[in-house]
Scaffold this motif. Structure first.
Motif, PDB file in Angstrom:
ATOM      1  N   MET A   1       4.515  10.540 -13.912  1.00 42.02           N
ATOM      2  CA  MET A   1       3.398   9.622 -13.928  1.00 42.02           C
ATOM      3  C   MET A   1       2.932   9.457 -15.367  1.00 42.02           C
ATOM      4  O   MET A   1       3.168  10.322 -16.208  1.00 42.02           O
ATOM      5  CB  MET A   1       2.289  10.112 -13.003  1.00 42.02           C
ATOM      6  CG  MET A   1       1.450  11.246 -13.504  1.00 42.02           C
ATOM      7  SD  MET A   1       0.293  11.804 -12.245  1.00 42.02           S
ATOM      8  CE  MET A   1       0.397  13.543 -12.570  1.00 42.02           C
TER       9      MET A   1
ATOM     10  N   PRO B   1       2.334  13.410  -9.177  1.00 45.21           N
ATOM     11  CA  PRO B   1       2.894  12.079  -8.925  1.00 45.21           C
ATOM     12  C   PRO B   1       2.803  11.723  -7.433  1.00 45.21           C
ATOM     13  O   PRO B   1       2.978  12.581  -6.567  1.00 45.21           O
ATOM     14  CB  PRO B   1       4.357  12.206  -9.365  1.00 45.21           C
ATOM     15  CG  PRO B   1       4.325  13.294 -10.398  1.00 45.21           C
ATOM     16  CD  PRO B   1       3.284  14.259  -9.908  1.00 45.21           C
TER      17      PRO B   1
ATOM     18  N   ASP C   1       1.081   6.393  -9.711  1.00 43.32           N
ATOM     19  CA  ASP C   1       1.936   6.622 -10.878  1.00 43.32           C
ATOM     20  C   ASP C   1       1.201   6.627 -12.211  1.00 43.32           C
ATOM     21  O   ASP C   1       1.821   6.633 -13.263  1.00 43.32           O
ATOM     22  CB  ASP C   1       3.063   5.588 -10.913  1.00 43.32           C
ATOM     23  CG  ASP C   1       2.543   4.164 -11.069  1.00 43.32           C
ATOM     24  OD1 ASP C   1       1.331   3.938 -10.939  1.00 43.32           O
ATOM     25  OD2 ASP C   1       3.371   3.273 -11.319  1.00 43.32           O
TER      26      ASP C   1
END
Length: 129
Positions: A1, A34, A71
């Protein structure tokens, strides 16, 4: 991310890739991984840890918000300093000044101001190398 850390005066981190971000939420510590659900979180004064490829970057932050999507994490903080940028002696001096001010009779506004300064000085010392 992807992670961004921004203050009113500068961008500390832009587009960093991370596998984990730990934030000082206003009601306790938050760990973001993430794929996390979208959320907007209020932040308090504390330690932010950014983990990427086995390395950990540590920051002292003061108040703000974190915008989290699956993300991306965007941290908008009033103040933020990376560990290696913190002058520990200066943080210790700030702690002493805040404690002296809090020992005096203060207005409610000034009391809150010096409590904030004390919290920030203690976190900066905790994060500093």
């Amino acid at each position: 991310m992807t992670v961004d850390i921004v203050t009113p005066s500068k961008r500390l981190v832009e587009g960093a890739q991370a596998v984990s971000v730990t934030l000082p939420g206003s009601r306790g510590q938050l760990q973001i991984l993430p794929g996390h659900a979208d959320m907007l979180a209020m932040l308090g004064t504390g330690v932010l840890k950014l983990v990427a490829d086995g390395t950990v970057r540590t920051f002292a932050i003061s108040y703000g918000f974190a915008d989290v999507t699956s993300d991306k994490v965007t941290v908008l903080a009033e103040t933020a300093e990376e560990a290696e940028d913190i002058d520990k002696a200066r943080a210790i001096n700030a702690q002493k000044k805040a404690e002296e001010a809090l020992a005096n009779t203060l207005t409610d506004e000034n009391y809150k101001k010096y409590q904030f300064k004390l919290q920030r000085a203690l976190v900066r010392q905790q994060v500093a190398h």
